[in-house]
Design a protein around this motif. Structure first.
Motif, PDB file in Angstrom:
ATOM      1  N   MET A 187       0.835  -1.198   0.000  1.00  0.00           N
ATOM      2  CA  MET A 187       0.000   0.000   0.000  1.00  0.00           C
ATOM      3  C   MET A 187       0.873   1.254   0.000  1.00  0.00           C
ATOM      4  N   LYS A 188       0.438   2.274  -0.752  1.00  0.00           N
ATOM      5  CA  LYS A 188       1.130   3.554  -0.749  1.00  0.00           C
ATOM      6  C   LYS A 188       0.614   4.368   0.429  1.00  0.00           C
ATOM      7  N   TYR A 189       1.534   4.911   1.264  1.00  0.00           N
ATOM      8  CA  TYR A 189       1.125   5.529   2.510  1.00  0.00           C
ATOM      9  C   TYR A 189       1.061   7.044   2.468  1.00  0.00           C
ATOM     10  N   HIS A 190       1.548   7.673   1.395  1.00  0.00           N
ATOM     11  CA  HIS A 190       1.364   9.118   1.246  1.00  0.00           C
ATOM     12  C   HIS A 190       1.473   9.509  -0.223  1.00  0.00           C
ATOM     13  N   THR A 191       0.788  10.593  -0.560  1.00  0.00           N
ATOM     14  CA  THR A 191       0.833  11.154  -1.904  1.00  0.00           C
ATOM     15  C   THR A 191       1.032  12.659  -1.792  1.00  0.00           C
ATOM     16  N   GLY A 192       1.498  13.284  -2.865  1.00  0.00           N
ATOM     17  CA  GLY A 192       1.629  14.728  -2.874  1.00  0.00           C
ATOM     18  C   GLY A 192       3.044  15.190  -2.605  1.00  0.00           C
ATOM     19  N   LYS A 193       3.161  16.465  -2.253  1.00  0.00           N
ATOM     20  CA  LYS A 193       4.456  17.116  -2.027  1.00  0.00           C
ATOM     21  C   LYS A 193       4.696  17.242  -0.527  1.00  0.00           C
ATOM     22  N   LEU A 194       5.718  16.541  -0.026  1.00  0.00           N
ATOM     23  CA  LEU A 194       6.016  16.476   1.405  1.00  0.00           C
ATOM     24  C   LEU A 194       6.991  17.574   1.821  1.00  0.00           C
ATOM     25  N   TYR A 195       6.761  18.119   3.003  1.00  0.00           N
ATOM     26  CA  TYR A 195       7.577  19.232   3.501  1.00  0.00           C
ATOM     27  C   TYR A 195       8.863  18.804   4.189  1.00  0.00           C
ATOM     28  N   TRP A 196       8.790  17.795   5.041  1.00  0.00           N
ATOM     29  CA  TRP A 196       9.898  17.509   5.954  1.00  0.00           C
ATOM     30  C   TRP A 196      11.227  17.195   5.269  1.00  0.00           C
ATOM     31  N   PRO A 197      11.282  16.479   4.146  1.00  0.00           N
ATOM     32  CA  PRO A 197      12.603  16.225   3.532  1.00  0.00           C
ATOM     33  C   PRO A 197      13.363  17.493   3.159  1.00  0.00           C
ATOM     34  N   SER A 198      12.629  18.581   2.873  1.00  0.00           N
ATOM     35  CA  SER A 198      13.301  19.833   2.505  1.00  0.00           C
ATOM     36  C   SER A 198      14.040  20.446   3.682  1.00  0.00           C
ATOM     37  N   THR A 199      13.681  20.045   4.907  1.00  0.00           N
ATOM     38  CA  THR A 199      14.314  20.607   6.101  1.00  0.00           C
ATOM     39  C   THR A 199      15.612  19.894   6.458  1.00  0.00           C
ATOM     40  N   LEU A 200      15.875  18.753   5.825  1.00  0.00           N
ATOM     41  CA  LEU A 200      17.087  17.971   6.111  1.00  0.00           C
ATOM     42  C   LEU A 200      17.599  17.383   4.802  1.00  0.00           C
ATOM     43  N   PRO A 201      18.106  18.244   3.906  1.00  0.00           N
ATOM     44  CA  PRO A 201      18.478  17.775   2.563  1.00  0.00           C
ATOM     45  C   PRO A 201      19.647  16.797   2.545  1.00  0.00           C
ATOM     46  N   TYR A 217       3.202  23.233   0.311  1.00  0.00           N
ATOM     47  CA  TYR A 217       3.267  21.768   0.352  1.00  0.00           C
ATOM     48  C   TYR A 217       1.882  21.232   0.700  1.00  0.00           C
ATOM     49  N   ALA A 218       1.550  20.088   0.153  1.00  0.00           N
ATOM     50  CA  ALA A 218       0.284  19.437   0.480  1.00  0.00           C
ATOM     51  C   ALA A 218       0.428  17.937   0.251  1.00  0.00           C
ATOM     52  N   TRP A 219      -0.117  17.168   1.173  1.00  0.00           N
ATOM     53  CA  TRP A 219      -0.049  15.714   0.993  1.00  0.00           C
ATOM     54  C   TRP A 219      -1.260  15.030   1.636  1.00  0.00           C
ATOM     55  N   GLY A 220      -1.492  13.840   1.153  1.00  0.00           N
ATOM     56  CA  GLY A 220      -2.460  12.948   1.772  1.00  0.00           C
ATOM     57  C   GLY A 220      -1.721  11.765   2.356  1.00  0.00           C
ATOM     58  N   ALA A 221      -2.278  11.165   3.389  1.00  0.00           N
ATOM     59  CA  ALA A 221      -1.593  10.059   4.059  1.00  0.00           C
ATOM     60  C   ALA A 221      -2.594   9.070   4.615  1.00  0.00           C
ATOM     61  N   VAL A 222      -2.169   7.822   4.709  1.00  0.00           N
ATOM     62  CA  VAL A 222      -2.954   6.800   5.396  1.00  0.00           C
ATOM     63  C   VAL A 222      -2.804   7.016   6.899  1.00  0.00           C
ATOM     64  N   LYS A 246      -7.589   2.359  -0.885  1.00  0.00           N
ATOM     65  CA  LYS A 246      -6.350   2.954  -1.391  1.00  0.00           C
ATOM     66  C   LYS A 246      -6.389   4.466  -1.250  1.00  0.00           C
ATOM     67  N   LEU A 247      -5.206   5.062  -1.041  1.00  0.00           N
ATOM     68  CA  LEU A 247      -5.091   6.510  -0.929  1.00  0.00           C
ATOM     69  C   LEU A 247      -5.276   7.138  -2.307  1.00  0.00           C
ATOM     70  N   PRO A 248      -6.254   8.047  -2.479  1.00  0.00           N
ATOM     71  CA  PRO A 248      -6.516   8.605  -3.803  1.00  0.00           C
ATOM     72  C   PRO A 248      -5.450   9.602  -4.243  1.00  0.00           C
ATOM     73  N   GLU A 249      -4.924   9.427  -5.420  1.00  0.00           N
ATOM     74  CA  GLU A 249      -3.935  10.352  -5.982  1.00  0.00           C
ATOM     75  C   GLU A 249      -4.604  11.680  -6.312  1.00  0.00           C
ATOM     76  N   GLY A 250      -3.985  12.787  -5.926  1.00  0.00           N
ATOM     77  CA  GLY A 250      -4.474  14.107  -6.277  1.00  0.00           C
ATOM     78  C   GLY A 250      -5.512  14.686  -5.349  1.00  0.00           C
ATOM     79  N   ARG A 251      -6.103  13.862  -4.482  1.00  0.00           N
ATOM     80  CA  ARG A 251      -7.118  14.348  -3.559  1.00  0.00           C
ATOM     81  C   ARG A 251      -6.555  15.409  -2.623  1.00  0.00           C
ATOM     82  N   GLU A 252      -5.248  15.337  -2.345  1.00  0.00           N
ATOM     83  CA  GLU A 252      -4.627  16.285  -1.416  1.00  0.00           C
ATOM     84  C   GLU A 252      -4.696  17.724  -1.926  1.00  0.00           C
ATOM     85  N   ILE A 253      -4.797  17.915  -3.230  1.00  0.00           N
ATOM     86  CA  ILE A 253      -4.837  19.281  -3.786  1.00  0.00           C
ATOM     87  C   ILE A 253      -6.134  19.975  -3.367  1.00  0.00           C
ATOM     88  N   ARG A 254      -7.257  19.293  -3.583  1.00  0.00           N
ATOM     89  CA  ARG A 254      -8.546  19.868  -3.183  1.00  0.00           C
ATOM     90  C   ARG A 254      -8.602  20.076  -1.667  1.00  0.00           C
TER      91      ARG A 254
END
Length: 411
Positions: free
Chosen positions: A1-15, A336-341, A305-313
């Motif tokens: 199962m995919k556990y998150h979709t979208g653009k995640l913030y935290w990786p940008s804080t620890l490149p 940044y916006a993401w959806g997650a299980v 399943k986690l819906p792709e693109g739902r995080e935008i709305r």
């Protein structure tokens, strides 16, 4: 199962996050930890602290699963109020769980004090808002219950809220001593400290199966090697549901938005953590670079399943909720916006401990909105058990429990 979709913030804080090798050899250890999220990292840390030989394997990258989707609010209060827990379980187990949560939060702060930079926690107060007049009676009762059992809680009236914020609510519980975290940096910091104390960490090394020999040792195929251990801690979070379903657990979709940095957060009293009684959930916090994080709007997983693109709305809805409460931030946009299980248990408690179908295994499943705090509770309980310190209260969180948890003994 995919556990998150979208653009995640935290990786940008620890490149430049640390990377670890893939397992390509055979190893022996006392404890094998499967999963490199917050639960697995805390287990590795505690075992290393106690001088126990442990190996941690992660299928992908350290902190690359549900940790990336966490919003990093740390509170002793649970999704299920103490008042509600007392009605369901009785006074003794309910209060004990809240006490465990408070103790776990303090332990997380203590561990973070030994870490560097973004891995450290920031202490915050919390404001639990009554979303409507009809929520006032139950929320006021919860405040009284918390105070009666010695927990930090003050009641704020509508005028007291309006004096400190640009919005009005009928009432709220104000608490001190909670915290916010960067979950990605925290897990990397904890793992780095575990390695410093002798822990062994392997990324991109999925566990592919196991066999138990006559002596009781477990032989696990991990990556391109094999690990032989006396005990296994299974800390893969919601992934465990794919092969071992808890009857009282279910998965949902949740959503998060993170704004661009605000010019000022002066209208946000103490930059406290904000959450509300209304369902679906809505909660907010800030970041060190003055962004606003809002999360919630939980809904069922369509088709499992986690819906792709739902995080935008959903991000647009969350941004509107931020701006409705803080009109001075009406110009902010979402970066940044993401959806997650998101996993919940029917009774509001995590699942921790052994399972009769998997001898030698301990499971760590921190269901609910307070997953990091519950993971700290679980890590300490499991490591205590593995090092000879019996935890009778582990029965409260049994993977086979009924609706009534076993009361802790001797309290």
């Amino acid at each position: 199962m995919k556990y998150h979709t979208g653009k995640l913030y935290w990786p940008s804080t620890l490149p430049n996050a640390a990377q670890y090798p893939a397992l390509d050899r055979d190893l022996h250890c006392e404890v094998l930890i499967v999963g490199g999220g917050v639960g697995g990292a805390l287990c590795a840390y505690l075992l290393a602290e106690r001088g126990i030989d442990a190996v941690l394997v992660e299928r992908d990258r350290i902190a690359g699963g549900s940790t990336l989707a966490s919003t990093g609010l740390l509170q002793y209060a649970s999704d299920k109020t103490l008042t509600s827990m007392i009605r369901t379980f009785g006074e003794e187990p309910a209060v004990h769980f809240y006490q465990l949560s408070r103790k776990a939060l303090e332990r997380l702060k203590q561990i973070a004090e030994g870490l560097n930079g973004a891995a450290r926690l920031t202490e915050r107060s919390s404001l639990y808002l009554a979303s409507s007049e009809r929520d006032m009676t139950s929320l006021r009762q919860e405040c009284d219950t918390l105070q009666r059992f010695g927990f930090s809680a003050l009641w704020w009236s509508e005028s007291e809220i309006a004096d400190k914020f640009p919005f009005r609510y009928p009432g709220a519980i104000y608490t001190e001593g909670d915290a916010e975290m960067n979950p990605y940096a925290f897990v990397h910091g904890v793992v780095r400290e575990a390695v410093r104390q002798g822990g062994r960490i392997y990324e991109r090394s999925p566990m592919r199966g196991s066999e138990r020999d006559e002596s009781g040792r477990i032989h696990c195929r991990c990556g391109e090697g094999r690990v032989t251990a006396r005990h296994i801690i299974w800390a893969t979070g919601y992934e465990a549901q794919q092969f071992k379903k808890e009857r009282g657990a279910h998965l949902r979709a949740s959503f998060v938005t993170v704004t661009e940095p605000a010019a000022s957060l002066s209208s946000w009293h103490e930059q406290c953590l904000i959450w509300e009684t209304a369902r679906p959930y809505l909660y907010m916090r800030t970041t060190p670079d003055r962004r606003i994080i809002a999360g919630g709007l939980d809904e069922i997983l369509p088709g499992g399943k986690l819906p792709e693109g739902r995080e935008i709305r959903q991000s647009h809805r969350l941004l509107a909720e931020i701006q409705r409460r803080f009109p001075d931030q009406s110009h902010l946009t979402a970066s940044y916006a993401w959806g997650a299980v998101f996993g919940e248990s029917r009774d509001g408690l995590p699942y921790i401990g052994p399972h009769p179908n998997y001898p030698g295994f301990y499971f760590l499943e921190g269901y609910g909105g307070n997953g990091t705090v519950c993971s700290m509770i679980a890590a300490e309980m499991i490591v205590d058990e593995l090092t000879g310190n019996r935890r009778d209260d582990l029965a409260m969180f049994s993977l086979e429990r009924s609706s009534k948890p076993v009361p802790p003994q001797g309290l």
